[in-house]
Design an enzyme around this catalytic site. Structure first.
Site, PDB file in Angstrom:
ATOM      1  N   ASN A  61       0.769  -1.252   0.043  1.00  0.00           N
ATOM      2  CA  ASN A  61      -0.096   0.158  -0.046  1.00  0.00           C
ATOM      3  C   ASN A  61       0.841   1.268   0.098  1.00  0.00           C
ATOM      4  OD1 ASN A  61       0.994  -0.293   2.660  1.00  0.00           O
ATOM      5  ND2 ASN A  61      -0.793   0.327   3.485  1.00  0.00           N
ATOM      6  N   HIS A 121      17.382  27.521  -0.806  1.00  0.00           N
ATOM      7  CA  HIS A 121      16.802  28.705  -1.678  1.00  0.00           C
ATOM      8  C   HIS A 121      16.947  30.174  -1.063  1.00  0.00           C
ATOM      9  CE1 HIS A 121      14.503  29.864  -5.234  1.00  0.00           C
ATOM     10  NE2 HIS A 121      13.513  30.187  -4.199  1.00  0.00           N
ATOM     11  N   LYS A 135      12.942  39.576 -14.702  1.00  0.00           N
ATOM     12  CA  LYS A 135      11.820  38.640 -15.392  1.00  0.00           C
ATOM     13  C   LYS A 135      10.705  38.857 -14.527  1.00  0.00           C
ATOM     14  CE  LYS A 135      12.767  34.958 -12.014  1.00  0.00           C
ATOM     15  NZ  LYS A 135      13.368  33.470 -11.809  1.00  0.00           N
ATOM     16  N   ASP A 152      14.618  23.619 -12.351  1.00  0.00           N
ATOM     17  CA  ASP A 152      13.658  22.744 -12.520  1.00  0.00           C
ATOM     18  C   ASP A 152      13.179  22.314 -13.753  1.00  0.00           C
ATOM     19  OD1 ASP A 152      11.394  21.218 -11.667  1.00  0.00           O
ATOM     20  OD2 ASP A 152      10.527  22.283 -10.291  1.00  0.00           O
ATOM     21  N   GLY A 195      13.725  24.312 -16.174  1.00  0.00           N
ATOM     22  CA  GLY A 195      14.590  24.724 -17.100  1.00  0.00           C
ATOM     23  C   GLY A 195      14.260  26.025 -18.055  1.00  0.00           C
TER      24      GLY A 195
END
Length: 326
Positions: free
Chosen positions: A45, A138, A202, A234, A236
């Site tokens: 499971n 991060h 950005k 991640d 890209g």
């Protein structure tokens, strides 16, 4: 033996989950020891079973686990390993998570959002962890989420020293993919002999995951080799878009350098077609064959982690590993 003895009866134990055993073996080799034998398997499971194959009573245990997809499975396995070692009377348990799970969810961008990075720190603590070791978080604020020591290691020396062998030092510009990583770019520039800085502006729609649009570059990059840096890649899309912006602005060449190669689809294709001369990452996460491409270079983070483990075990100083001055 899977133990190192120092200072009398003090013993170090390295245990690893199943996500990235190659990295764990490299770390063990650097330390001159073996990995703790561990029985680990999944029930039908999906429940995970973990049991150490020998006594860990009174040991200084380091639980190594990478967190590629499916991240939640690997995180749960690590939590269960910590719990099993705690209940087996390990004296101190250090979580070694080179790529910290849920690191991008470190604050509330909108109402009713969770702070999942804090939740992960709480889970580690509840499971029985005394300390956390990670590479290139991060955001630095994640260090404050855990009620205990956090060893925030930096991969800049490893990556920058390699980049120096690949470029003309007089013609480098360090480029941040956004304004949020300019401080890290400054550390890169210092490591690369005072190289000038630039950043790519950005925009991002907070309601759409894994999508950002690179628009313009701020800084002088015409005719120069740009070292485009980030903590992770991640899908890209953002970093590949930044390469195009730099090329359109007159960059002679672009090298991408990032610590964590998440490489969710279609990252490999995007990066291979981005126009970057080389993509340099570390092995904090495992990469399968479909995630590799000709321009990719993977550097081992194992010596850095092994050195930090040794310093923690010996009650030494890991400060130089935090600030990139190692």
């Amino acid at each position: 033996m899977s133990e190192i003895t120092a200072h009398g009866e003090k013993k170090l134990v390295l245990a690893t989950g199943r996500a990235h055993p190659e990295l764990a073996r490299e770390i063990a080799k650097e330390l001159g020891t073996d990995l703790l034998p561990v029985d680990a398997y999944d029930f039908a499971n999906g429940e995970i079973y973990v049991r150490a194959g020998e006594s860990v009573r009174g040991t200084d245990a380091f639980v190594i686990q990478a967190h590629p997809a499916p991240l939640n499975n690997h995180l749960m396995e690590q939590l269960i390993m910590i719990d099993s070692l705690k209940r087996a009377s390990a004296k101190r348990i250090t979580v070694v998570s080179p790529f910290y799970p849920y690191a991008r969810q470190d604050k509330k961008g909108r109402g009713r959002e969770p702070i999942s990075a804090r939740l992960v720190a709480d889970l580690y603590k509840t499971a029985g962890a005394d300390r956390i070791m990670s590479v290139d978080l991060h955001t630095s604020q994640i260090q404050g989420f855990f009620d205990g020591p956090v060893d925030h290691l930096m991969a800049i020396p490893l990556l920058a020293d390699y980049i120096r062998t690949r470029v003309d030092a007089e013609n480098i510009t360090v480029v941040s993919p956004d304004t949020g990583r300019v401080r890290v770019a400054e550390q890169w520039a210092e490591r690369l002999g005072g190289a000038p800085l630039a950043f790519v502006h950005k925009s991002r729609d907070l309601t759409v995951p894994n999508q950002a649009v690179s628009k313009t570059v701020v800084g002088q990059i015409e005719g120069r080799t740009c070292v485009l840096i980030d903590d992770m890649i991640d899908t890209g899309g953002t970093i590949s878009g930044a390469v195009q912006v730099l090329k359109n602005a007159g960059a002679k060449d672009v090298i991408i350098a990032a610590t964590h190669a998440v490489f969710s689809e279609p990252a490999a294709q995007r990066l291979s077609e981005s126009g970057a001369r080389e993509v340099v990452v570390t092995n904090t996460l495992p990469l399968n064959q479909s995630q590799r491409f000709p321009q990719l270079t993977v550097l081992s983070i194992a010596p850095l982690i092994a050195r930090a483990v040794r310093e923690v075990f010996d009650d030494g100083s890991v400060t130089s590993l935090f600030d990139g001055n190692a």
